[in-house]
Design an enzyme around this catalytic site. Structure first.
Site, PDB file in Angstrom:
ATOM      1  N   HIS A  99      28.316  -0.638 -16.068  1.00 25.45           N
ATOM      2  CA  HIS A  99      29.268   0.018 -15.166  1.00 25.45           C
ATOM      3  C   HIS A  99      28.780  -0.118 -13.737  1.00 25.45           C
ATOM      4  O   HIS A  99      27.580  -0.127 -13.468  1.00 25.45           O
ATOM      5  CB  HIS A  99      29.457   1.494 -15.537  1.00 25.45           C
ATOM      6  CG  HIS A  99      28.182   2.272 -15.654  1.00 25.45           C
ATOM      7  ND1 HIS A  99      27.365   2.193 -16.766  1.00 25.45           N
ATOM      8  CD2 HIS A  99      27.563   3.130 -14.807  1.00 25.45           C
ATOM      9  CE1 HIS A  99      26.310   2.971 -16.589  1.00 25.45           C
ATOM     10  NE2 HIS A  99      26.393   3.551 -15.409  1.00 25.45           N
ATOM     11  N   HIS A 101      29.071   1.674 -10.067  1.00 20.74           N
ATOM     12  CA  HIS A 101      29.450   2.857  -9.301  1.00 20.74           C
ATOM     13  C   HIS A 101      30.056   2.385  -7.979  1.00 20.74           C
ATOM     14  O   HIS A 101      29.413   1.626  -7.238  1.00 20.74           O
ATOM     15  CB  HIS A 101      28.215   3.707  -8.976  1.00 20.74           C
ATOM     16  CG  HIS A 101      27.488   4.247 -10.170  1.00 20.74           C
ATOM     17  ND1 HIS A 101      27.601   5.559 -10.579  1.00 20.74           N
ATOM     18  CD2 HIS A 101      26.623   3.667 -11.043  1.00 20.74           C
ATOM     19  CE1 HIS A 101      26.827   5.759 -11.640  1.00 20.74           C
ATOM     20  NE2 HIS A 101      26.220   4.627 -11.942  1.00 20.74           N
TER      21      HIS A 101
HETATM   22  P1  5GP Z   1      24.193   5.721 -14.917  1.00 19.10           P
HETATM   23  O1  5GP Z   1      23.208   6.822 -14.714  1.00 19.10           O
HETATM   24  O2  5GP Z   1      24.142   5.170 -16.336  1.00 19.10           O
HETATM   25  O3  5GP Z   1      24.149   4.656 -13.876  1.00 19.10           O
HETATM   26  O4  5GP Z   1      25.612   6.376 -14.690  1.00 19.10           O
HETATM   27  C1  5GP Z   1      26.319   7.011 -15.688  1.00 19.10           C
HETATM   28  C2  5GP Z   1      27.391   7.801 -14.983  1.00 19.10           C
HETATM   29  O5  5GP Z   1      28.345   8.167 -15.943  1.00 19.10           O
HETATM   30  C3  5GP Z   1      26.865   9.096 -14.355  1.00 19.10           C
HETATM   31  O6  5GP Z   1      27.146   9.071 -12.950  1.00 19.10           O
HETATM   32  C4  5GP Z   1      27.635  10.189 -15.084  1.00 19.10           C
HETATM   33  O7  5GP Z   1      28.025  11.241 -14.236  1.00 19.10           O
HETATM   34  C5  5GP Z   1      28.829   9.447 -15.638  1.00 19.10           C
HETATM   35  N1  5GP Z   1      29.341   9.967 -16.899  1.00 19.10           N
HETATM   36  C6  5GP Z   1      28.630  10.237 -18.022  1.00 19.10           C
HETATM   37  N2  5GP Z   1      29.444  10.676 -18.988  1.00 19.10           N
HETATM   38  C7  5GP Z   1      30.705  10.669 -18.461  1.00 19.10           C
HETATM   39  C8  5GP Z   1      31.973  11.023 -18.999  1.00 19.10           C
HETATM   40  O8  5GP Z   1      32.141  11.416 -20.157  1.00 19.10           O
HETATM   41  N3  5GP Z   1      33.045  10.897 -18.174  1.00 19.10           N
HETATM   42  C9  5GP Z   1      32.916  10.455 -16.880  1.00 19.10           C
HETATM   43  N4  5GP Z   1      34.026  10.377 -16.148  1.00 19.10           N
HETATM   44  N5  5GP Z   1      31.731  10.113 -16.352  1.00 19.10           N
HETATM   45  C10 5GP Z   1      30.638  10.217 -17.134  1.00 19.10           C
END
Ligand code: 5GP
Ligand code: ZN
Length: 113
Positions: A99, A101
């Protein structure tokens, strides 16, 4: 991937605040926003991380980067924005579905790390 939270969001099994969708890409608002605009942009195919991009799935990653300017425009990010992907343990990747951001809506900190 049956136990992947973002695959479930793409499939509509877990609700999300969708901002963009096409045949290859899904984008939705981060549940814990770090900026006024904080959107997650994911390939519909399950790719675990940036470290798992291959010749076979790179086209879907390219489609994400085609979608980004459209999403940025629809969110009014005329002054710019930041795109980040966290990868693996040191990158603090918490969800193991690739993903990006998309962060904006304010002047972001100069420091990234
Ligand atoms: P990472 O830390 O893997 O780069 O980012 C994961 C992102 O996914 C985090 O910013 C977190 O807030 C978001 N996230 C995790 N679970 C969910 C969810 O169920 N729904 C949404 N909309 N965002 C999520
Ligand atoms: Zn997945």
């Amino acid at each position: 991937m049956s136990n992947c939270i973002f695959c479930k969001i793409i499939a509509g099994e877990i609700p999300s605040s969708k901002v963009y969708e096409d045949d290859a890409v899904y984008a939705f608002r981060d549940i814990n926003p770090m900026a006024p605009v904080h959107i997650l942009i994911v390939p519909k195919v399950h790719v675990a991380s940036a470290n798992d991009v291959t010749a076979e799935n790179a086209a879907s990653v390219a489609r994400i980067f085609e979608a980004i300017p459209k999403i940025a425009a629809s969110e009014g990010l005329v002054n710019g924005y930041r795109v980040i992907t966290n990868c693996g343990e040191d990158g603090c990747q918490s969800v193991k579905h690739l993903h990006f951001h998309l962060l904006g809506g304010k002047k972001l900190p100069e420091s990234m790390a």
